[in-house]
Design an enzyme around this catalytic site. Structure first.
Site, PDB file in Angstrom:
ATOM      1  N   GLU A 367       0.762  -1.430   0.085  1.00 44.75           N
ATOM      2  CA  GLU A 367      -0.127  -0.044   0.041  1.00 44.75           C
ATOM      3  C   GLU A 367       0.795   1.127  -0.120  1.00 44.75           C
ATOM      4  O   GLU A 367       0.590   2.297   0.537  1.00 44.75           O
ATOM      5  CB  GLU A 367      -1.044   0.125   1.117  1.00 44.75           C
ATOM      6  CG  GLU A 367      -1.997  -1.035   1.203  1.00 44.75           C
ATOM      7  CD  GLU A 367      -2.825  -1.413   0.141  1.00 44.75           C
ATOM      8  OE1 GLU A 367      -3.106  -0.226  -0.617  1.00 44.75           O
ATOM      9  OE2 GLU A 367      -3.261  -2.277  -0.316  1.00 44.75           O
ATOM     10  N   GLU A 371       8.934   4.903   1.918  1.00 38.25           N
ATOM     11  CA  GLU A 371       9.540   6.001   1.338  1.00 38.25           C
ATOM     12  C   GLU A 371       8.685   6.834   0.105  1.00 38.25           C
ATOM     13  O   GLU A 371       8.588   7.946   0.191  1.00 38.25           O
ATOM     14  CB  GLU A 371      10.722   5.394   0.235  1.00 38.25           C
ATOM     15  CG  GLU A 371      12.072   4.712   0.964  1.00 38.25           C
ATOM     16  CD  GLU A 371      11.625   3.441   1.652  1.00 38.25           C
ATOM     17  OE1 GLU A 371      10.660   2.874   1.285  1.00 38.25           O
ATOM     18  OE2 GLU A 371      12.662   3.173   2.723  1.00 38.25           O
TER      19      GLU A 371
HETATM   20  C1  LIG Z   1       2.594  -9.894   0.674  1.00 36.09           C
HETATM   21  C2  LIG Z   1       2.304  -8.673  -0.652  1.00 36.09           C
HETATM   22  C3  LIG Z   1       0.706  -8.609  -1.067  1.00 36.09           C
HETATM   23  C4  LIG Z   1       0.654  -7.637  -2.023  1.00 36.09           C
HETATM   24  N1  LIG Z   1      -0.537  -7.717  -2.568  1.00 36.09           N
HETATM   25  C5  LIG Z   1      -0.747  -6.713  -3.605  1.00 36.09           C
HETATM   26  C6  LIG Z   1      -2.202  -6.923  -4.334  1.00 36.09           C
HETATM   27  O1  LIG Z   1      -3.057  -7.504  -3.877  1.00 36.09           O
HETATM   28  N2  LIG Z   1      -2.023  -6.103  -5.575  1.00 36.09           N
HETATM   29  C7  LIG Z   1      -1.273  -5.238  -6.066  1.00 36.09           C
HETATM   30  O2  LIG Z   1      -1.206  -4.833  -6.906  1.00 36.09           O
HETATM   31  N3  LIG Z   1      -0.063  -5.572  -5.189  1.00 36.09           N
HETATM   32  C8  LIG Z   1       0.280  -6.109  -4.217  1.00 36.09           C
HETATM   33  N4  LIG Z   1       1.448  -5.950  -3.525  1.00 36.09           N
HETATM   34  C9  LIG Z   1       2.467  -5.195  -4.263  1.00 36.09           C
HETATM   35  C10 LIG Z   1       2.921  -4.088  -3.161  1.00 36.09           C
HETATM   36  O3  LIG Z   1       1.879  -2.779  -3.215  1.00 36.09           O
HETATM   37  C11 LIG Z   1       4.424  -3.471  -3.684  1.00 36.09           C
HETATM   38  O4  LIG Z   1       5.227  -4.688  -3.261  1.00 36.09           O
HETATM   39  C12 LIG Z   1       4.567  -2.247  -3.211  1.00 36.09           C
HETATM   40  O5  LIG Z   1       3.930  -1.016  -3.901  1.00 36.09           O
HETATM   41  C13 LIG Z   1       6.060  -1.770  -3.584  1.00 36.09           C
HETATM   42  O6  LIG Z   1       6.620  -2.342  -5.067  1.00 36.09           O
HETATM   43  P1  LIG Z   1       7.811  -3.178  -4.991  1.00 36.09           P
HETATM   44  O7  LIG Z   1       7.890  -4.413  -4.177  1.00 36.09           O
HETATM   45  O8  LIG Z   1       7.823  -3.358  -6.290  1.00 36.09           O
HETATM   46  O9  LIG Z   1       9.076  -2.566  -4.815  1.00 36.09           O
HETATM   47  P2  LIG Z   1       9.815  -1.292  -5.510  1.00 36.09           P
HETATM   48  O10 LIG Z   1       8.744  -0.336  -5.994  1.00 36.09           O
HETATM   49  O11 LIG Z   1      10.697  -1.807  -6.255  1.00 36.09           O
HETATM   50  O12 LIG Z   1      10.543  -0.540  -4.517  1.00 36.09           O
HETATM   51  C14 LIG Z   1      12.101  -0.984  -4.175  1.00 36.09           C
HETATM   52  C15 LIG Z   1      12.663  -0.126  -3.111  1.00 36.09           C
HETATM   53  O13 LIG Z   1      12.527   1.608  -3.875  1.00 36.09           O
HETATM   54  C16 LIG Z   1      12.092   2.434  -3.068  1.00 36.09           C
HETATM   55  N5  LIG Z   1      11.302   3.514  -3.962  1.00 36.09           N
HETATM   56  C17 LIG Z   1      10.765   3.184  -4.953  1.00 36.09           C
HETATM   57  N6  LIG Z   1      10.454   4.371  -5.619  1.00 36.09           N
HETATM   58  C18 LIG Z   1      11.086   5.141  -4.906  1.00 36.09           C
HETATM   59  C19 LIG Z   1      11.141   6.703  -4.777  1.00 36.09           C
HETATM   60  N7  LIG Z   1      10.276   7.520  -5.782  1.00 36.09           N
HETATM   61  N8  LIG Z   1      11.401   7.258  -3.665  1.00 36.09           N
HETATM   62  C20 LIG Z   1      12.312   6.725  -2.864  1.00 36.09           C
HETATM   63  N9  LIG Z   1      12.427   5.310  -3.010  1.00 36.09           N
HETATM   64  C21 LIG Z   1      11.721   4.616  -3.739  1.00 36.09           C
HETATM   65  C22 LIG Z   1      11.079   1.631  -2.306  1.00 36.09           C
HETATM   66  O14 LIG Z   1      10.472   2.326  -1.100  1.00 36.09           O
HETATM   67  C23 LIG Z   1      11.658   0.255  -1.900  1.00 36.09           C
HETATM   68  O15 LIG Z   1      12.403   0.645  -0.693  1.00 36.09           O
HETATM   69  C24 LIG Z   1       1.698  -6.852  -2.622  1.00 36.09           C
HETATM   70  C25 LIG Z   1       3.118  -6.899  -2.016  1.00 36.09           C
HETATM   71  C26 LIG Z   1       3.133  -7.776  -0.895  1.00 36.09           C
HETATM   72  C27 LIG Z   1       4.835  -7.688  -0.361  1.00 36.09           C
END
Ligand SMILES: Cc1cc2nc3c(=O)[nH]c(=O)nc-3n(C[C@H](O)[C@H](O)[C@H](O)COP(=O)(O)OP(=O)(O)OC[C@H]3O[C@@H](n4cnc5c(N)ncnc54)[C@H](O)[C@@H]3O)c2cc1C
Length: 387
Positions: A367, A371
């Site tokens: 959600e 960051e």
């Molecule tokens: C158990 C679980 C259930 C989930 N369920 C759903 C679901 O039902 N539907 C769905 O669509 N998604 C779902 N998600 C996805 C979740 O919303 C994402 O994991 C989350 O939005 C972060 O994306 P990412 O994991 O690709 O990390 P990334 O976006 O790749 O981030 C990696 C790191 O970079 C940092 N970062 C990225 N951009 C910036 C910025 N602009 N400034 C500073 N730092 C930054 C992040 O904070 C993080 O520390 C789920 C995730 C998990 C773990």
């Protein structure tokens, strides 16, 4: 803003707490140890939740929900949040608020069955290459007569294994903006069983055992234009009207778990003896409790204020981001300190603390990561100065 609870709010809190303690707590250890929640158990608890009027309480009365205001709904969510996530999510479900954006035909097909407990929804936005930067998504839909053809992969999609359908967000074009090209996104309902739509098992997750995630594959998956939720190219507008409330829901469930962990820590500090006295007599322990209680209160006040403003129509992105950020980080802090106060016993699964500690980890990621929340808050501070 009135800081006290009304009689109705107190009753909802007490009823939900009793349900959580009597119907969910007894199953927690099994779910934690097996990592599995059977459909039979889901159905059994779901029936009780429907009878108790606790199911789909986030929904307005005219569609069969409880019609709670945001603050009252979040008080209810806080109580649910005390229990294992899989148990409280699937058994006492809250269909995504985004389903309210559907037209009457879509409500009949998707929203009402979710409210009646006949099926579950899931939301597919995230992709292996697009997480925080959702506009970077690669999955796309192309118009073909009255149909749209969907291709691409989504991952991390919560409880897609039991969901009867997904709301899939797909790139449907691109527009030029002063900041460069920007993808247009459209939301589609896709039924399980649709040709070209495949749901496969996701990853094993350290947090929220029993709460599954899945990989969704779309391979020339054809859906009719009647399956579009909201307007073409306006998927994010629909999602944004729902995302803020979901951040507050995450904040509230974290508050419930943090309060549970703090309760255990206080009890243990008051009864455990070392060096001939209760450990709570050592300032090293009692000051931890003071900080935990203060942080919890600060997080709760931020969340309640945002909820109250939500109902006044004055809530800002910053209000909701602050609540989510503070509550999720406070949960991590309290869970860790509660384990420290318990010493080795805090790590054993006889107590819910190691579980709460593990579960806290994901809250700072989904959600919107911490960051991203800080980005939203700082953007609102700097934008007026043109920075
Ligand atoms: C158990 C679980 C259930 C989930 N369920 C759903 C679901 O039902 N539907 C769905 O669509 N998604 C779902 N998600 C996805 C979740 O919303 C994402 O994991 C989350 O939005 C972060 O994306 P990412 O994991 O690709 O990390 P990334 O976006 O790749 O981030 C990696 C790191 O970079 C940092 N970062 C990225 N951009 C910036 C910025 N602009 N400034 C500073 N730092 C930054 C992040 O904070 C993080 O520390 C789920 C995730 C998990 C773990």
């Amino acid at each position: 803003m009135d800081f006290g609870l009304t009689d109705e709010q107190r009753m909802i809190v007490e009823t939900t707490r009793a349900f959580v303690e009597n119907e969910l707590y007894p199953h927690e250890l099994e779910v934690e140890r097996t990592g599995h929640l059977s459909l039979d158990l889901i159905k059994e608890i779901q029936t009780k939740a429907i009878e108790a009027g606790l199911y789909a309480a986030n929904m307005p009365e005219d569609v069969g929900g409880a019609g709670l205001d945001t603050l009252t709904w979040l008080l209810y969510e806080k109580e649910l949040g005390r229990a294992n996530y899989a148990l409280h999510w699937t058994c006492v479900a809250r269909p995504s608020n985004i389903l309210l954006a559907g037209n009457e035909e879509q409500r009949e097909k998707y929203l009402y069955p979710c409210i009646r407990g006949e099926t579950w929804d899931c939301l597919a936005m995230t992709e292996p290459g697009a997480g925080s930067d959702l506009r970077g998504m690669k999955a796309s839909a192309k118009e073909d007569g009255d149909d749209w053809v969907l291709n691409g992969t989504k991952h991390f999609i919560s409880h897609a294994d039991i969901a009867g359908f997904t709301i899939a967000f797909m790139a449907t074009g691109e527009e030029m903006t002063p900041r460069g090209p920007k993808k247009k996104i459209t939301a589609f309902f896709v039924d399980k069983g649709t040709k070209g739509f495949n749901v496969r098992e996701g990853y094993r997750n350290v947090s929220h055992r029993g709460y599954t995630n899945a990989v969704l594959e779309f391979d020339d998956c054809r859906v009719n234009k009647r399956q579009i939720l909201g307007e073409v190219h306006k998927g994010f507008e629909v999602a944004n009207s729902w995302l803020g409330a979901t951040r507050l829901q995450v904040a509230s469930t974290c508050l419930g778990r943090a309060e549970r962990a703090l309760g255990h820590a206080i009890e243990y500090a008051a009864e455990r003896e070392q060096f001939g006295q209760k450990i709570g007599k050592f300032q090293g322990i009692s000051f931890k409790l003071a900080d935990m209680a203060m942080e919890l209160k600060a997080a709760e006040l931020l969340t309640r204020e945002a909820a109250w403003k939500y109902d006044q129509g004055t809530v800002t992105e910053t209000d909701m981001s602050m609540a989510k950020l503070k509550a999720t980080e406070t949960l991590a802090f309290i869970a860790d300190e509660a384990i420290q106060i318990h010493g080795g016993m805090g790590l054993m699964d006889e107590l819910p603390l190691e579980r709460i500690w593990r579960d806290a980890r994901v809250e700072r990621i989904w959600e919107g990561t911490s960051e991203i929340q800080r980005h939203i808050i700082s953007r609102e501070l700097l934008r007026p100065l043109g920075a």
